[in-house]
Scaffold this motif. Structure first.
Motif, PDB file in Angstrom:
ATOM      1  N   ASN A  56       0.809  -1.229   0.000  1.00 24.53           N
ATOM      2  CA  ASN A  56       0.000   0.000   0.000  1.00 24.53           C
ATOM      3  C   ASN A  56       0.839   1.273   0.000  1.00 24.53           C
ATOM      4  O   ASN A  56       0.292   2.373   0.079  1.00 24.53           O
ATOM      5  CB  ASN A  56      -0.960  -0.005   1.190  1.00 24.53           C
ATOM      6  N   ARG A  57       2.159   1.138  -0.067  1.00 29.17           N
ATOM      7  CA  ARG A  57       3.067   2.290  -0.120  1.00 29.17           C
ATOM      8  C   ARG A  57       2.806   3.283   1.016  1.00 29.17           C
ATOM      9  O   ARG A  57       2.835   4.495   0.813  1.00 29.17           O
ATOM     10  CB  ARG A  57       2.957   3.019  -1.461  1.00 29.17           C
ATOM     11  N   SER A  58       2.478   2.750   2.194  1.00 29.96           N
ATOM     12  CA  SER A  58       2.213   3.560   3.405  1.00 29.96           C
ATOM     13  C   SER A  58       1.122   4.613   3.186  1.00 29.96           C
ATOM     14  O   SER A  58       1.118   5.655   3.838  1.00 29.96           O
ATOM     15  CB  SER A  58       3.499   4.215   3.917  1.00 29.96           C
ATOM     16  N   ASP A  59       0.192   4.321   2.278  1.00 29.21           N
ATOM     17  CA  ASP A  59      -0.931   5.217   2.008  1.00 29.21           C
ATOM     18  C   ASP A  59      -2.039   4.925   3.019  1.00 29.21           C
ATOM     19  O   ASP A  59      -2.683   3.878   2.956  1.00 29.21           O
ATOM     20  CB  ASP A  59      -1.436   4.985   0.572  1.00 29.21           C
ATOM     21  N   SER A  60      -2.259   5.858   3.958  1.00 24.18           N
ATOM     22  CA  SER A  60      -3.210   5.617   5.049  1.00 24.18           C
ATOM     23  C   SER A  60      -4.654   5.520   4.559  1.00 24.18           C
ATOM     24  O   SER A  60      -5.536   5.115   5.311  1.00 24.18           O
ATOM     25  CB  SER A  60      -3.086   6.702   6.117  1.00 24.18           C
ATOM     26  N   LYS A  61      -4.904   5.882   3.291  1.00 29.22           N
ATOM     27  CA  LYS A  61      -6.255   5.722   2.740  1.00 29.22           C
ATOM     28  C   LYS A  61      -6.494   4.278   2.296  1.00 29.22           C
ATOM     29  O   LYS A  61      -7.624   3.885   2.034  1.00 29.22           O
ATOM     30  CB  LYS A  61      -6.476   6.672   1.563  1.00 29.22           C
ATOM     31  N   LYS A  62      -5.419   3.506   2.197  1.00 26.12           N
ATOM     32  CA  LYS A  62      -5.538   2.091   1.827  1.00 26.12           C
ATOM     33  C   LYS A  62      -5.465   1.244   3.098  1.00 26.12           C
ATOM     34  O   LYS A  62      -4.779   1.603   4.048  1.00 26.12           O
ATOM     35  CB  LYS A  62      -4.421   1.690   0.860  1.00 26.12           C
ATOM     36  N   ASN A  63      -6.168   0.123   3.073  1.00 25.38           N
ATOM     37  CA  ASN A  63      -6.222  -0.743   4.246  1.00 25.38           C
ATOM     38  C   ASN A  63      -5.487  -2.058   4.026  1.00 25.38           C
ATOM     39  O   ASN A  63      -5.298  -2.502   2.897  1.00 25.38           O
ATOM     40  CB  ASN A  63      -7.682  -1.046   4.609  1.00 25.38           C
ATOM     41  N   VAL A  64      -5.122  -2.662   5.142  1.00 29.66           N
ATOM     42  CA  VAL A  64      -4.621  -4.030   5.155  1.00 29.66           C
ATOM     43  C   VAL A  64      -5.693  -4.853   5.861  1.00 29.66           C
ATOM     44  O   VAL A  64      -6.191  -4.469   6.920  1.00 29.66           O
ATOM     45  CB  VAL A  64      -3.277  -4.137   5.907  1.00 29.66           C
ATOM     46  N   HIS A  65      -6.054  -5.961   5.240  1.00 28.61           N
ATOM     47  CA  HIS A  65      -7.064  -6.856   5.792  1.00 28.61           C
ATOM     48  C   HIS A  65      -6.357  -8.078   6.358  1.00 28.61           C
ATOM     49  O   HIS A  65      -5.523  -8.684   5.679  1.00 28.61           O
ATOM     50  CB  HIS A  65      -8.041  -7.279   4.692  1.00 28.61           C
ATOM     51  N   LEU A  66      -6.675  -8.402   7.599  1.00 33.53           N
ATOM     52  CA  LEU A  66      -6.069  -9.553   8.270  1.00 33.53           C
ATOM     53  C   LEU A  66      -7.178 -10.480   8.716  1.00 33.53           C
ATOM     54  O   LEU A  66      -8.142 -10.050   9.353  1.00 33.53           O
ATOM     55  CB  LEU A  66      -5.247  -9.080   9.481  1.00 33.53           C
ATOM     56  N   GLN A  67      -7.040 -11.737   8.355  1.00 36.36           N
ATOM     57  CA  GLN A  67      -8.041 -12.736   8.721  1.00 36.36           C
ATOM     58  C   GLN A  67      -7.350 -13.915   9.379  1.00 36.36           C
ATOM     59  O   GLN A  67      -6.291 -14.345   8.941  1.00 36.36           O
ATOM     60  CB  GLN A  67      -8.782 -13.195   7.466  1.00 36.36           C
ATOM     61  N   LEU A  68      -7.962 -14.422  10.417  1.00 37.88           N
ATOM     62  CA  LEU A  68      -7.499 -15.627  11.086  1.00 37.88           C
ATOM     63  C   LEU A  68      -8.558 -16.696  10.867  1.00 37.88           C
ATOM     64  O   LEU A  68      -9.742 -16.438  11.089  1.00 37.88           O
ATOM     65  CB  LEU A  68      -7.349 -15.334  12.584  1.00 37.88           C
ATOM     66  N   ALA A  69      -8.148 -17.850  10.406  1.00 41.11           N
ATOM     67  CA  ALA A  69      -9.060 -18.985  10.262  1.00 41.11           C
ATOM     68  C   ALA A  69      -8.477 -20.153  11.034  1.00 41.11           C
ATOM     69  O   ALA A  69      -7.344 -20.571  10.781  1.00 41.11           O
ATOM     70  CB  ALA A  69      -9.245 -19.346   8.790  1.00 41.11           C
ATOM     71  N   LEU A  70      -9.236 -20.637  11.998  1.00 37.30           N
ATOM     72  CA  LEU A  70      -8.795 -21.795  12.775  1.00 37.30           C
ATOM     73  C   LEU A  70      -9.517 -23.017  12.249  1.00 37.30           C
ATOM     74  O   LEU A  70     -10.750 -23.050  12.224  1.00 37.30           O
ATOM     75  CB  LEU A  70      -9.110 -21.592  14.260  1.00 37.30           C
ATOM     76  N   GLU A  71      -8.737 -23.984  11.805  1.00 36.51           N
ATOM     77  CA  GLU A  71      -9.301 -25.243  11.347  1.00 36.51           C
ATOM     78  C   GLU A  71      -8.842 -26.304  12.327  1.00 36.51           C
ATOM     79  O   GLU A  71      -8.154 -25.999  13.287  1.00 36.51           O
ATOM     80  CB  GLU A  71      -8.867 -25.506   9.910  1.00 36.51           C
ATOM     81  N   GLU A  72      -9.210 -27.538  12.093  1.00 38.18           N
ATOM     82  CA  GLU A  72      -8.939 -28.580  13.086  1.00 38.18           C
ATOM     83  C   GLU A  72      -7.469 -28.686  13.462  1.00 38.18           C
ATOM     84  O   GLU A  72      -7.130 -28.745  14.627  1.00 38.18           O
ATOM     85  CB  GLU A  72      -9.462 -29.926  12.584  1.00 38.18           C
ATOM     86  N   SER A  73      -6.590 -28.702  12.459  1.00 38.74           N
ATOM     87  CA  SER A  73      -5.188 -28.976  12.764  1.00 38.74           C
ATOM     88  C   SER A  73      -4.255 -27.813  12.445  1.00 38.74           C
ATOM     89  O   SER A  73      -3.050 -27.955  12.542  1.00 38.74           O
ATOM     90  CB  SER A  73      -4.737 -30.214  11.987  1.00 38.74           C
ATOM     91  N   GLN A  74      -4.820 -26.674  12.029  1.00 42.31           N
ATOM     92  CA  GLN A  74      -3.950 -25.551  11.692  1.00 42.31           C
ATOM     93  C   GLN A  74      -4.652 -24.222  11.921  1.00 42.31           C
ATOM     94  O   GLN A  74      -5.869 -24.147  11.990  1.00 42.31           O
ATOM     95  CB  GLN A  74      -3.461 -25.641  10.239  1.00 42.31           C
ATOM     96  N   ILE A  75      -3.816 -23.203  12.061  1.00 35.55           N
ATOM     97  CA  ILE A  75      -4.311 -21.833  12.131  1.00 35.55           C
ATOM     98  C   ILE A  75      -3.714 -21.107  10.930  1.00 35.55           C
ATOM     99  O   ILE A  75      -2.527 -21.240  10.645  1.00 35.55           O
ATOM    100  CB  ILE A  75      -3.950 -21.186  13.495  1.00 35.55           C
ATOM    101  N   LYS A  76      -4.583 -20.402  10.181  1.00 34.94           N
ATOM    102  CA  LYS A  76      -4.142 -19.747   8.955  1.00 34.94           C
ATOM    103  C   LYS A  76      -4.438 -18.250   9.052  1.00 34.94           C
ATOM    104  O   LYS A  76      -5.533 -17.852   9.426  1.00 34.94           O
ATOM    105  CB  LYS A  76      -4.871 -20.328   7.750  1.00 34.94           C
ATOM    106  N   PHE A  77      -3.440 -17.456   8.711  1.00 35.16           N
ATOM    107  CA  PHE A  77      -3.595 -16.004   8.659  1.00 35.16           C
ATOM    108  C   PHE A  77      -3.538 -15.575   7.195  1.00 35.16           C
ATOM    109  O   PHE A  77      -2.631 -15.971   6.469  1.00 35.16           O
ATOM    110  CB  PHE A  77      -2.480 -15.304   9.441  1.00 35.16           C
ATOM    111  N   THR A  78      -4.502 -14.769   6.783  1.00 37.11           N
ATOM    112  CA  THR A  78      -4.533 -14.243   5.426  1.00 37.11           C
ATOM    113  C   THR A  78      -4.372 -12.730   5.513  1.00 37.11           C
ATOM    114  O   THR A  78      -5.115 -12.069   6.246  1.00 37.11           O
ATOM    115  CB  THR A  78      -5.860 -14.598   4.724  1.00 37.11           C
ATOM    116  N   ILE A  79      -3.367 -12.217   4.834  1.00 39.43           N
ATOM    117  CA  ILE A  79      -3.048 -10.788   4.851  1.00 39.43           C
ATOM    118  C   ILE A  79      -3.238 -10.274   3.431  1.00 39.43           C
ATOM    119  O   ILE A  79      -2.635 -10.805   2.495  1.00 39.43           O
ATOM    120  CB  ILE A  79      -1.594 -10.538   5.327  1.00 39.43           C
TER     121      ILE A  79
END
Length: 134
Positions: A56-79
């Motif tokens: 995002n080139r440090s543009d504060s008008k743009k966002n970063v989306h972070l998601q956590l998904a917990l499944e049975e045997s793993q935890i996944k982060f999506t950025i």
């Protein structure tokens, strides 16, 4: 049990604190052991920082989306960032002698070494970091 939690932050470096709190909450909520917790903290904050600075080139008008998904045997982060993406298939190896003294280029190398799986999607705008829980 499958959980899915999402947050969105403006692209400001100080918002890394929000990401750290998000990970701390996940550690408590899912009783993550210290080894996995440490790897998650470093890899996810590095990925979010890359999304803020490079995506995002440090543009504060743009966002970063972070998601956590917990499944049975793993935890996944999506950025996901709102930038143009990058060529993740053609990155210089930071361990080669000609790259050792360069200031950048270690983030993705670090992520690949700390996560059990790393993948990129949407032309590099999305990073998926997976950690096995067993």
């Amino acid at each position: 049990m499958i959980d899915n939690i999402q947050i969105q932050i403006p692209s400001l470096p100080e918002n890394i604190r929000i990401v750290e709190s998000f990970i701390d909450n996940a550690k408590d909520q899912y009783q993550l052991n210290d080894d996995i917790y440490g790897n998650i903290m470093i890899a996810v904050t590095e990925s979010v920082n890359n999304a803020i600075v490079h995506g995002n080139r440090s543009d504060s008008k743009k966002n970063v989306h972070l998601q956590l998904a917990l499944e049975e045997s793993q935890i996944k982060f999506t950025i996901e960032d709102e930038g143009p993406g990058f060529d993740y298939s053609n990155l210089p190896d930071p361990t080669l002698p000609e790259n050792i003294s360069k200031p950048g280029g270690r983030g993705i190398f670090l992520m690949k070494n700390l996560c059990d799986e790393v993948s990129f999607k949407k032309d590099g705008r999305v990073a998926e970091l997976s950690f096995y829980l067993s």
